[in-house]
Design a protein around this motif. Structure first.
Motif, PDB file in Angstrom:
ATOM      1  N   MET A  36       1.247  -1.145  -0.281  1.00 28.41           N
ATOM      2  CA  MET A  36      -0.199  -0.138  -0.351  1.00 28.41           C
ATOM      3  C   MET A  36       0.548   1.151  -0.018  1.00 28.41           C
ATOM      4  N   GLN A  37       1.636   0.946   0.632  1.00 32.19           N
ATOM      5  CA  GLN A  37       2.595   2.060   0.529  1.00 32.19           C
ATOM      6  C   GLN A  37       3.301   2.975  -0.427  1.00 32.19           C
ATOM      7  N   GLU A  38       3.511   1.018  -1.112  1.00 31.10           N
ATOM      8  CA  GLU A  38       4.326   1.795  -2.695  1.00 31.10           C
ATOM      9  C   GLU A  38       3.533   2.927  -3.664  1.00 31.10           C
ATOM     10  N   GLN A  39       1.769   2.320  -2.929  1.00 27.33           N
ATOM     11  CA  GLN A  39       0.550   2.636  -4.178  1.00 27.33           C
ATOM     12  C   GLN A  39       0.417   4.138  -3.123  1.00 27.33           C
ATOM     13  N   GLY A  40       0.902   5.018  -2.321  1.00 28.07           N
ATOM     14  CA  GLY A  40       0.912   6.274  -1.968  1.00 28.07           C
ATOM     15  C   GLY A  40       0.267   6.149  -1.305  1.00 28.07           C
ATOM     16  N   TYR A  41       0.206   4.895   0.293  1.00 33.58           N
ATOM     17  CA  TYR A  41      -1.317   5.122   0.891  1.00 33.58           C
ATOM     18  C   TYR A  41       0.026   5.455   2.920  1.00 33.58           C
ATOM     19  N   GLN A  42      -1.329   6.050   3.693  1.00 36.08           N
ATOM     20  CA  GLN A  42      -0.561   5.489   4.532  1.00 36.08           C
ATOM     21  C   GLN A  42      -0.393   4.934   5.435  1.00 36.08           C
ATOM     22  N   VAL A  43       0.208   4.209   5.736  1.00 34.45           N
ATOM     23  CA  VAL A  43       0.273   2.737   6.532  1.00 34.45           C
ATOM     24  C   VAL A  43       1.343   2.767   7.197  1.00 34.45           C
ATOM     25  N   THR A  44       0.501   2.255   8.630  1.00 36.54           N
ATOM     26  CA  THR A  44       0.865   1.743   9.910  1.00 36.54           C
ATOM     27  C   THR A  44       1.024   0.282  10.041  1.00 36.54           C
ATOM     28  N   ASN A  45       2.032  -0.340  10.526  1.00 33.75           N
ATOM     29  CA  ASN A  45       2.255  -2.073  10.919  1.00 33.75           C
ATOM     30  C   ASN A  45       1.690  -2.282  12.285  1.00 33.75           C
ATOM     31  N   MET A  46       0.896  -3.197  12.304  1.00 31.93           N
ATOM     32  CA  MET A  46       0.846  -3.592  14.062  1.00 31.93           C
ATOM     33  C   MET A  46       1.640  -4.606  14.366  1.00 31.93           C
ATOM     34  N   VAL A  47       2.773  -4.091  14.935  1.00 34.81           N
ATOM     35  CA  VAL A  47       4.020  -5.503  15.226  1.00 34.81           C
ATOM     36  C   VAL A  47       2.951  -6.128  15.984  1.00 34.81           C
ATOM     37  N   GLY A  48       3.578  -7.098  15.869  1.00 30.56           N
ATOM     38  CA  GLY A  48       3.416  -8.469  17.768  1.00 30.56           C
ATOM     39  C   GLY A  48       1.614  -8.731  16.802  1.00 30.56           C
ATOM     40  N   GLY A  49       0.604  -8.691  15.657  1.00 30.59           N
ATOM     41  CA  GLY A  49      -0.078  -8.779  15.619  1.00 30.59           C
ATOM     42  C   GLY A  49      -1.136  -9.066  16.443  1.00 30.59           C
ATOM     43  N   MET A  50      -2.386 -10.222  16.636  1.00 30.23           N
ATOM     44  CA  MET A  50      -3.197 -10.670  17.566  1.00 30.23           C
ATOM     45  C   MET A  50      -2.940 -11.465  18.057  1.00 30.23           C
ATOM     46  N   LEU A  51      -1.841 -11.768  17.797  1.00 27.41           N
ATOM     47  CA  LEU A  51      -1.113 -13.079  19.240  1.00 27.41           C
ATOM     48  C   LEU A  51      -0.752 -12.547  20.143  1.00 27.41           C
ATOM     49  N   GLU A  52      -0.032 -10.461  20.491  1.00 26.04           N
ATOM     50  CA  GLU A  52      -0.218  -9.942  21.862  1.00 26.04           C
ATOM     51  C   GLU A  52      -0.835  -9.284  21.845  1.00 26.04           C
ATOM     52  N   TRP A  53      -1.704  -9.340  21.445  1.00 29.49           N
ATOM     53  CA  TRP A  53      -2.962  -7.969  21.710  1.00 29.49           C
ATOM     54  C   TRP A  53      -4.234  -8.209  22.520  1.00 29.49           C
ATOM     55  N   GLU A  54      -3.565  -7.736  23.672  1.00 28.94           N
ATOM     56  CA  GLU A  54      -4.639  -8.174  24.735  1.00 28.94           C
ATOM     57  C   GLU A  54      -5.620  -7.283  25.531  1.00 28.94           C
ATOM     58  N   GLY A  55      -6.167  -5.736  24.050  1.00 32.03           N
ATOM     59  CA  GLY A  55      -7.265  -5.418  24.391  1.00 32.03           C
ATOM     60  C   GLY A  55      -8.123  -5.960  24.224  1.00 32.03           C
ATOM     61  N   GLU A  56      -9.332  -5.518  24.429  1.00 34.17           N
ATOM     62  CA  GLU A  56     -10.769  -5.816  23.707  1.00 34.17           C
ATOM     63  C   GLU A  56     -10.638  -6.566  22.517  1.00 34.17           C
ATOM     64  N   THR A  57     -11.711  -7.614  22.402  1.00 32.70           N
ATOM     65  CA  THR A  57     -11.660  -8.729  20.925  1.00 32.70           C
ATOM     66  C   THR A  57     -13.125  -8.887  20.626  1.00 32.70           C
ATOM     67  N   LYS A  58     -13.741  -8.540  19.953  1.00 27.14           N
ATOM     68  CA  LYS A  58     -15.458  -8.858  19.331  1.00 27.14           C
ATOM     69  C   LYS A  58     -16.041  -9.799  18.208  1.00 27.14           C
TER      70      LYS A  58
END
Length: 101
Positions: free
Chosen positions: A79-101
């Motif tokens: 997406m960056q190559e296409q000119g979009y502003q993107v940020t990668n969430m490192v660690g993904g859902m494996l490391e996510w400790e917040g809420e999920t639904k």
């Protein structure tokens, strides 16, 4: 090549708790998302990102999410190559400790 922006799961959780309006995109497969997705995240599977680029706005920043951070990293590079502003969430859902639904 611009460096890819990254955010940790902890940093993202703080932003969500602070009430920031964020554009979250989960690029995992349907069965993975069925096990839980961050509230408010849009689900657009990695394989369908190219045909869905018109759903993204180049003036907004998107935080890409997957299971471990690998696939979302690939999506970010594309997406960056296409000119979009993107940020990668490192660690993904494996490391996510917040809420999920």
């Amino acid at each position: 090549m611009t460096e890819m922006k990254e955010i940790t799961t902890e940093e993202l959780l703080k932003k969500i708790e602070a009430g920031e309006q964020l554009e979250l995109v989960d690029v995992r497969e349907d069965d993975e998302v069925a096990q839980g997705i961050i509230p408010g995240a849009k689900h657009i599977r990695m394989g369908t990102i190219p045909e869905n680029l018109d759903k993204f706005d180049k003036d907004k920043e998107y935080i890409m999410i997957c299971r471990s951070g690998n696939r979302s990293g690939q999506v970010c590079r594309f997406m960056q190559e296409q000119g979009y502003q993107v940020t990668n969430m490192v660690g993904g859902m494996l490391e996510w400790e917040g809420e999920t639904k």
